[in-house]
Design a protein around this motif. Structure first.
Motif, PDB file in Angstrom:
ATOM      1  N   GLU A  36       0.859  -1.163   0.017  1.00 33.48           N
ATOM      2  CA  GLU A  36      -0.124  -0.151   0.093  1.00 33.48           C
ATOM      3  C   GLU A  36       0.935   1.237  -0.032  1.00 33.48           C
ATOM      4  N   ASN A  37       0.498   2.204  -0.946  1.00 36.42           N
ATOM      5  CA  ASN A  37       1.249   3.387  -0.927  1.00 36.42           C
ATOM      6  C   ASN A  37       0.182   4.622  -0.961  1.00 36.42           C
ATOM      7  N   HIS A  38       0.228   5.427   0.088  1.00 35.31           N
ATOM      8  CA  HIS A  38      -0.687   6.374   0.296  1.00 35.31           C
ATOM      9  C   HIS A  38      -0.455   7.786  -0.358  1.00 35.31           C
ATOM     10  N   THR A  39       0.857   7.910  -1.181  1.00 33.82           N
ATOM     11  CA  THR A  39       1.112   9.243  -1.578  1.00 33.82           C
ATOM     12  C   THR A  39       0.501   9.249  -3.084  1.00 33.82           C
ATOM     13  N   LYS A  40       0.271  10.659  -3.328  1.00 30.54           N
ATOM     14  CA  LYS A  40      -0.461  10.863  -4.805  1.00 30.54           C
ATOM     15  C   LYS A  40       0.348  10.278  -5.735  1.00 30.54           C
ATOM     16  N   TYR A  41       1.572  10.655  -5.759  1.00 32.20           N
ATOM     17  CA  TYR A  41       2.519  10.195  -6.650  1.00 32.20           C
ATOM     18  C   TYR A  41       3.571   9.233  -6.201  1.00 32.20           C
ATOM     19  N   ASN A  42       4.115   8.355  -6.944  1.00 32.53           N
ATOM     20  CA  ASN A  42       5.242   7.596  -6.618  1.00 32.53           C
ATOM     21  C   ASN A  42       6.217   6.968  -7.925  1.00 32.53           C
ATOM     22  N   ILE A  43       7.127   6.807  -7.500  1.00 28.67           N
ATOM     23  CA  ILE A  43       8.110   6.649  -8.681  1.00 28.67           C
ATOM     24  C   ILE A  43       8.363   4.789  -8.797  1.00 28.67           C
ATOM     25  N   TYR A  44       7.644   4.092  -8.283  1.00 30.22           N
ATOM     26  CA  TYR A  44       7.980   2.719  -8.325  1.00 30.22           C
ATOM     27  C   TYR A  44       7.323   2.330  -9.711  1.00 30.22           C
ATOM     28  N   PRO A  45       6.407   2.593 -10.459  1.00 28.39           N
ATOM     29  CA  PRO A  45       6.120   2.237 -11.760  1.00 28.39           C
ATOM     30  C   PRO A  45       7.092   2.637 -12.740  1.00 28.39           C
ATOM     31  N   ILE A  46       7.637   3.821 -12.453  1.00 31.57           N
ATOM     32  CA  ILE A  46       9.009   4.219 -13.269  1.00 31.57           C
ATOM     33  C   ILE A  46      10.123   3.394 -13.297  1.00 31.57           C
ATOM     34  N   LEU A  47      10.310   3.105 -11.920  1.00 28.50           N
ATOM     35  CA  LEU A  47      11.490   2.225 -11.677  1.00 28.50           C
ATOM     36  C   LEU A  47      11.480   0.991 -12.157  1.00 28.50           C
ATOM     37  N   ALA A  48      10.253   0.444 -11.920  1.00 27.13           N
ATOM     38  CA  ALA A  48       9.925  -0.920 -12.499  1.00 27.13           C
ATOM     39  C   ALA A  48      10.067  -1.021 -13.909  1.00 27.13           C
ATOM     40  N   ALA A  49       9.514   0.093 -14.910  1.00 27.13           N
ATOM     41  CA  ALA A  49       9.689   0.303 -16.364  1.00 27.13           C
ATOM     42  C   ALA A  49      11.155   0.134 -16.816  1.00 27.13           C
ATOM     43  N   LEU A  50      11.897   1.003 -15.999  1.00 28.06           N
ATOM     44  CA  LEU A  50      13.402   1.178 -16.097  1.00 28.06           C
ATOM     45  C   LEU A  50      14.246  -0.095 -16.116  1.00 28.06           C
ATOM     46  N   PHE A  51      13.911  -0.841 -14.966  1.00 25.63           N
ATOM     47  CA  PHE A  51      14.766  -1.990 -14.770  1.00 25.63           C
ATOM     48  C   PHE A  51      14.173  -3.256 -15.731  1.00 25.63           C
ATOM     49  N   THR A  52      12.787  -3.368 -16.114  1.00 27.56           N
ATOM     50  CA  THR A  52      12.408  -4.106 -17.070  1.00 27.56           C
ATOM     51  C   THR A  52      13.061  -4.056 -18.451  1.00 27.56           C
ATOM     52  N   VAL A  53      13.201  -2.765 -18.838  1.00 26.75           N
ATOM     53  CA  VAL A  53      13.950  -2.536 -20.124  1.00 26.75           C
ATOM     54  C   VAL A  53      15.327  -2.960 -19.758  1.00 26.75           C
ATOM     55  N   LEU A  54      15.923  -2.578 -18.945  1.00 24.88           N
ATOM     56  CA  LEU A  54      17.333  -3.041 -18.693  1.00 24.88           C
ATOM     57  C   LEU A  54      17.612  -4.728 -18.587  1.00 24.88           C
ATOM     58  N   SER A  55      16.552  -5.386 -18.258  1.00 23.92           N
ATOM     59  CA  SER A  55      16.494  -6.626 -18.180  1.00 23.92           C
ATOM     60  C   SER A  55      16.234  -7.275 -19.508  1.00 23.92           C
ATOM     61  N   ILE A  56      15.605  -6.625 -20.410  1.00 25.35           N
ATOM     62  CA  ILE A  56      15.287  -7.251 -21.570  1.00 25.35           C
ATOM     63  C   ILE A  56      16.644  -6.957 -22.419  1.00 25.35           C
ATOM     64  N   PHE A  57      17.059  -5.957 -22.356  1.00 23.43           N
ATOM     65  CA  PHE A  57      18.462  -5.521 -23.089  1.00 23.43           C
ATOM     66  C   PHE A  57      19.854  -6.477 -22.792  1.00 23.43           C
ATOM     67  N   THR A  58      19.480  -7.045 -21.657  1.00 20.03           N
ATOM     68  CA  THR A  58      20.623  -7.768 -20.906  1.00 20.03           C
ATOM     69  C   THR A  58      20.313  -9.120 -21.311  1.00 20.03           C
ATOM     70  N   LYS A  59      18.950  -9.676 -21.394  1.00 18.63           N
ATOM     71  CA  LYS A  59      18.424 -10.988 -21.700  1.00 18.63           C
ATOM     72  C   LYS A  59      17.588 -10.912 -22.543  1.00 18.63           C
ATOM     73  N   THR A  60      17.027 -11.189 -23.984  1.00 19.08           N
ATOM     74  CA  THR A  60      16.228 -10.836 -24.667  1.00 19.08           C
ATOM     75  C   THR A  60      15.045 -11.626 -24.180  1.00 19.08           C
ATOM     76  N   TYR A  61      15.303 -12.940 -23.745  1.00 17.72           N
ATOM     77  CA  TYR A  61      13.968 -13.553 -23.555  1.00 17.72           C
ATOM     78  C   TYR A  61      13.203 -13.065 -22.073  1.00 17.72           C
ATOM     79  N   MET A  62      13.866 -12.079 -21.581  1.00 17.27           N
ATOM     80  CA  MET A  62      12.884 -11.205 -20.741  1.00 17.27           C
ATOM     81  C   MET A  62      11.911 -10.447 -21.098  1.00 17.27           C
ATOM     82  N   PHE A  63      11.692 -10.687 -22.238  1.00 19.79           N
ATOM     83  CA  PHE A  63      10.546  -9.602 -22.986  1.00 19.79           C
ATOM     84  C   PHE A  63       9.100  -9.982 -22.101  1.00 19.79           C
ATOM     85  N   PHE A  64       9.153 -11.263 -21.555  1.00 22.01           N
ATOM     86  CA  PHE A  64       8.029 -12.018 -21.001  1.00 22.01           C
ATOM     87  C   PHE A  64       7.524 -11.014 -19.762  1.00 22.01           C
ATOM     88  N   ILE A  65       8.225  -9.961 -19.318  1.00 22.35           N
ATOM     89  CA  ILE A  65       7.891  -9.341 -17.961  1.00 22.35           C
ATOM     90  C   ILE A  65       6.815  -8.497 -18.434  1.00 22.35           C
TER      91      ILE A  65
END
Length: 442
Positions: A36-65
């Motif tokens: 639960e996060n009660h703040t109006k804005y949070n950075i976690y979706p953006i961080l999750a997106a950044l690390f998802t892309v880094l994972s995909i560029f490191t190992k292509t098969y991680m496009f499943f994320i």
């Protein structure tokens, strides 16, 4: 079997980076969808997106994320009626696209706006044309991979998660994401890697556990959360699942008849079993699966006769932990020996660096790795490609003259274990200091 091995760092390719990137991605997704996060804005979706892309560029098969994540969101909206997460997923998807395009341009620019080799595109093309045999063997391989995965992760932990997700319907977002990801991964790896490498019509000669190994810490955490005094072991469906996985695994090893070819980076447990069967105890693979089968039958007996499984299940779990610790000790000997003695890892590294440094200074139009009929036992040397940034092709020794005639006027380099100068007076040796891999030009 439990954690990604840090002593894999010497040779396991991109997994050294992709494992921590993926786990950080999961951590941020946990904050997005479960905590639960009660703040109006949070950075976690953006961080999750950044690390998802880094994972995909490191190992292509991680496009499943992102694919599985959006499926999870659809399930949450339609089935669980949790429509609030739609906005979170939209933010995640938007930044995934932004980061992906930015990363793609950056990599393209760093490489001098030249395209590198795309191994997955050429490999995936081998799957076509798709026919009924492709689908049939794909399904068979998926069933075998699911069974081998359960055995490799200790049977009981993944059985607990299957019970919670399918039978008990006690689902959290992270459990749903994990189970759907593993299901998607099995299908992805079978159709994109196994069938394209092994061909249609044969059973897989190895289990590529390294693609699934990154999920083991997550499986372990979820198992600790859901084991709940092993209440899931009171379900007959769980025993059917465990027995089915063991029977399928046993059938696989019987059918292969010692013909498995497990690579060092693909799965240490099955490599260890394979080495036992080939060099120490014939049929050790079948015997070990039989031991697992007997233990599960004893577990069933404890429940159906004495209605108590906690004590025996605890013995199996703690015995498994001790076994894994001993297994790690064995790997500290087996892995370096295999890497440097069996596969000549240090020589491949040294030669690969020398070759890549030379090629970086030259501008060749075509790069060929030449293999001959007697070179199959030295197939490990083909792994030098990890040091190259330029596309190259495999070429049979018998086709060299044809290629030379076809590519007249173009700069060609041949990389081979054998001396090619005897094949034509036009072939010249390139004077670069290497041990086993040599270069030749025209």
């Amino acid at each position: 079997m439990i954690m990604p091995y840090m002593f894999d760092c010497a040779y396991i390719m991109q997994e050294v980076l992709s494992y921590p990137l993926f786990l950080w991605t999961v951590y941020f997704l946990y904050y997005v969808y479960e905590k639960e996060n009660h703040t109006k804005y949070n950075i976690y979706p953006i961080l999750a997106a950044l690390f998802t892309v880094l994972s995909i560029f490191t190992k292509t098969y991680m496009f499943f994320i992102p694919l599985v994540l959006n499926i999870c969101t659809l399930i949450e909206i339609v089935v669980e009626k949790k429509r609030k997460i739609f906005f979170k997923t939209m933010v995640y998807d938007t930044f995934c696209l932004i980061f992906f395009l930015g990363m793609y341009f950056m990599v393209y620019a760093v490489n001098g706006f030249k395209r590198g080799s795309n191994h997955y595109t050429s490999q995936f093309s081998l799957l076509f044309p798709i026919n009924i045999n492709t689908i049939l063997y794909g399904i068979i391989c998926c069933v075998i991979y699911a069974a081998l995965f359960m055995v490799n992760t200790g049977i009981i932990p993944i059985s607990a998660l299957i019970y919670q997700w399918i039978y008990a319907r006690n689902r959290t977002w992270m459990l749903t994401f994990s189970m759907l990801s593993l299901t998607f991964l099995i299908v992805e790896i079978v159709f994109m890697v196994v069938l394209t490498e092994e061909g249609v019509g044969t059973l897989p000669h190895k289990f590529l556990f390294r693609y699934f190994q990154v999920f083991v810490p997550l499986i372990f955490i979820l198992f600790v959360k859901y084991k709940n005094d092993f209440l899931f072991l009171k379900s007959k469906k769980v025993y059917v699942t465990m027995l089915a996985s063991l029977c399928i695994s046993m059938y696989y090893f019987i059918k292969m008849g010692g013909g498995t070819r497990q690579a060092i980076i693909d799965g240490h447990l099955f490599l260890f079993i394979e080495n036992l069967a080939k060099f120490i105890l014939p049929c050790a693979d079948i015997m070990i699966i039989s031991v697992f089968l007997i233990l599960i039958i004893l577990l069933m007996y404890r429940y159906f006769k004495k209605k108590d499984v906690r004590k025996f299940a605890n013995i199996l779990v703690y015995g498994g932990i001790i076994g894994v610790a001993l297994f790690w000790i064995v790997q500290t000997i087996q892995l370096p020996y295999y890497t440097n003695i069996i596969t000549d890892g240090k020589i491949i590294q040294s030669d690969g660096i020398q070759i890549s440094q030379y090629l970086n200074k030259e501008d060749y139009d075509y790069i060929y790795y030449v293999y001959g009929d007697m070179d199959e036992e030295n197939s490990y040397y083909r792994n030098f490609y990890g040091y190259l940034k330029y596309p190259y092709q495999f070429l049979s020794k018998n086709d060299i003259i044809e290629v030379i005639n076809k590519r007249k006027g173009r700069k060609i380099i041949f990389i081979s274990l054998s001396n090619l100068t005897t094949m034509s007076s036009n072939i010249k040796y390139v004077n670069v200091t290497t041990s086993r891999l040599h270069m030749f030009t025209v």
